[in-house]
Design a protein around this motif. Structure first.
Motif, mmCIF file in Angstrom:
data_model
loop_
_atom_site.group_PDB
_atom_site.id
_atom_site.type_symbol
_atom_site.label_atom_id
_atom_site.label_comp_id
_atom_site.label_asym_id
_atom_site.label_seq_id
_atom_site.Cartn_x
_atom_site.Cartn_y
_atom_site.Cartn_z
ATOM 1 N N MET A 98 3.938 -15.516 0.250
ATOM 2 C CA MET A 98 5.345 -15.249 0.105
ATOM 3 C C MET A 98 5.617 -13.759 0.294
ATOM 4 O O MET A 98 6.563 -13.383 0.963
ATOM 5 C CB MET A 98 5.823 -15.720 -1.271
ATOM 6 C CG MET A 98 7.269 -15.456 -1.525
ATOM 7 S SD MET A 98 8.392 -16.263 -0.385
ATOM 8 C CE MET A 98 8.584 -17.820 -1.151
ATOM 9 N N MET A 99 4.782 -12.934 -0.311
ATOM 10 C CA MET A 99 4.999 -11.496 -0.198
ATOM 11 C C MET A 99 4.835 -11.038 1.251
ATOM 12 O O MET A 99 5.516 -10.122 1.696
ATOM 13 C CB MET A 99 4.050 -10.736 -1.112
ATOM 14 C CG MET A 99 4.466 -9.308 -1.332
ATOM 15 S SD MET A 99 3.549 -8.466 -2.607
ATOM 16 C CE MET A 99 4.089 -9.305 -4.067
ATOM 17 N N GLY A 100 3.963 -11.699 1.979
ATOM 18 C CA GLY A 100 3.757 -11.340 3.374
ATOM 19 C C GLY A 100 4.987 -11.558 4.233
ATOM 20 O O GLY A 100 5.186 -10.865 5.224
ATOM 21 N N THR A 101 5.818 -12.505 3.855
ATOM 22 C CA THR A 101 7.034 -12.761 4.627
ATOM 23 C C THR A 101 8.216 -11.934 4.150
ATOM 24 O O THR A 101 9.150 -11.709 4.901
ATOM 25 C CB THR A 101 7.428 -14.253 4.562
ATOM 26 O OG1 THR A 101 7.670 -14.605 3.201
ATOM 27 C CG2 THR A 101 6.333 -15.124 5.133
ATOM 28 N N LEU A 102 8.176 -11.476 2.905
ATOM 29 C CA LEU A 102 9.309 -10.745 2.346
ATOM 30 C C LEU A 102 9.174 -9.228 2.397
ATOM 31 O O LEU A 102 10.166 -8.520 2.309
ATOM 32 C CB LEU A 102 9.534 -11.163 0.886
ATOM 33 C CG LEU A 102 9.927 -12.614 0.658
ATOM 34 C CD1 LEU A 102 9.990 -12.922 -0.825
ATOM 35 C CD2 LEU A 102 11.255 -12.921 1.318
ATOM 36 N N VAL A 103 7.941 -8.739 2.517
ATOM 37 C CA VAL A 103 7.692 -7.302 2.414
ATOM 38 C C VAL A 103 7.057 -6.815 3.710
ATOM 39 O O VAL A 103 6.164 -7.461 4.258
ATOM 40 C CB VAL A 103 6.759 -7.010 1.220
ATOM 41 C CG1 VAL A 103 6.426 -5.546 1.121
ATOM 42 C CG2 VAL A 103 7.378 -7.497 -0.073
ATOM 43 N N ALA A 104 7.500 -5.660 4.161
ATOM 44 C CA ALA A 104 6.919 -5.068 5.371
ATOM 45 C C ALA A 104 5.459 -4.705 5.123
ATOM 46 O O ALA A 104 5.072 -4.338 4.016
ATOM 47 C CB ALA A 104 7.698 -3.822 5.762
ATOM 48 N N ALA A 105 4.651 -4.809 6.155
ATOM 49 C CA ALA A 105 3.211 -4.535 6.027
ATOM 50 C C ALA A 105 2.938 -3.109 5.573
ATOM 51 O O ALA A 105 1.952 -2.849 4.883
ATOM 52 C CB ALA A 105 2.511 -4.807 7.357
ATOM 53 N N SER A 106 3.816 -2.190 5.908
ATOM 54 C CA SER A 106 3.584 -0.791 5.542
ATOM 55 C C SER A 106 3.709 -0.522 4.046
ATOM 56 O O SER A 106 3.180 0.465 3.556
ATOM 57 C CB SER A 106 4.565 0.111 6.302
ATOM 58 O OG SER A 106 5.894 -0.223 5.949
ATOM 59 N N VAL A 107 4.390 -1.409 3.314
ATOM 60 C CA VAL A 107 4.535 -1.233 1.868
ATOM 61 C C VAL A 107 3.969 -2.413 1.076
ATOM 62 O O VAL A 107 4.278 -2.587 -0.087
ATOM 63 C CB VAL A 107 6.013 -0.993 1.480
ATOM 64 C CG1 VAL A 107 6.518 0.331 1.997
ATOM 65 C CG2 VAL A 107 6.876 -2.143 1.932
ATOM 66 N N ALA A 108 3.111 -3.197 1.719
ATOM 67 C CA ALA A 108 2.567 -4.388 1.068
ATOM 68 C C ALA A 108 1.732 -4.041 -0.162
ATOM 69 O O ALA A 108 1.833 -4.704 -1.195
ATOM 70 C CB ALA A 108 1.741 -5.201 2.057
ATOM 71 N N ALA A 109 0.915 -3.011 -0.082
ATOM 72 C CA ALA A 109 0.073 -2.637 -1.220
ATOM 73 C C ALA A 109 0.930 -2.169 -2.390
ATOM 74 O O ALA A 109 0.653 -2.518 -3.550
ATOM 75 C CB ALA A 109 -0.903 -1.542 -0.816
ATOM 76 N N THR A 110 1.971 -1.419 -2.107
ATOM 77 C CA THR A 110 2.875 -0.965 -3.171
ATOM 78 C C THR A 110 3.582 -2.154 -3.809
ATOM 79 O O THR A 110 3.720 -2.226 -5.028
ATOM 80 C CB THR A 110 3.916 0.021 -2.612
ATOM 81 O OG1 THR A 110 3.223 1.111 -2.013
ATOM 82 C CG2 THR A 110 4.837 0.527 -3.686
ATOM 83 N N ALA A 111 4.018 -3.096 -3.005
ATOM 84 C CA ALA A 111 4.699 -4.279 -3.523
ATOM 85 C C ALA A 111 3.764 -5.100 -4.406
ATOM 86 O O ALA A 111 4.174 -5.580 -5.471
ATOM 87 C CB ALA A 111 5.228 -5.128 -2.376
ATOM 88 N N GLN A 112 2.527 -5.249 -3.995
ATOM 89 C CA GLN A 112 1.560 -5.999 -4.805
ATOM 90 C C GLN A 112 1.282 -5.290 -6.117
ATOM 91 O O GLN A 112 1.164 -5.931 -7.166
ATOM 92 C CB GLN A 112 0.269 -6.202 -4.026
ATOM 93 C CG GLN A 112 0.419 -7.167 -2.877
ATOM 94 C CD GLN A 112 -0.847 -7.250 -2.028
ATOM 95 O OE1 GLN A 112 -1.854 -6.642 -2.332
ATOM 96 N NE2 GLN A 112 -0.768 -8.013 -0.953
ATOM 97 N N ALA A 113 1.183 -3.961 -6.082
ATOM 98 C CA ALA A 113 0.938 -3.198 -7.308
ATOM 99 C C ALA A 113 2.114 -3.322 -8.269
ATOM 100 O O ALA A 113 1.914 -3.501 -9.483
ATOM 101 C CB ALA A 113 0.687 -1.733 -6.968
#
Length: 68
Positions: free
Chosen positions: A1-16
């Protein structure tokens, strides 16, 4: 889900942030349940049951957006 909602450039920040929010909520509820138990002993079970009753339909059905 996060992969579709969040840009790859900020994926690590979103997961944190997601993990931090979940951990913070767990810590707060644990402290609250300890305070409830210290004050009300076994009766502290009932507010915890209320949280479970609220969470059960959300866990079962999720947050449906109605687009099905």
């Amino acid at each position: 889900m996060m992969g579709t909602l969040v840009a790859a450039s900020v994926a690590a920040t979103a997961q944190a942030l997601y993990a931090f929010g979940s951990g913070l909520l767990t810590a707060v509820l644990t402290l609250l349940s300890g305070a409830l138990y210290a004050s009300y002993a076994g009766a502290a079970f009932f507010p915890m049951v209320a949280l479970c009753i609220i969470a059960l339909p959300l866990a079962w059905f999720g947050f449906a957006d109605g687009s099905d």
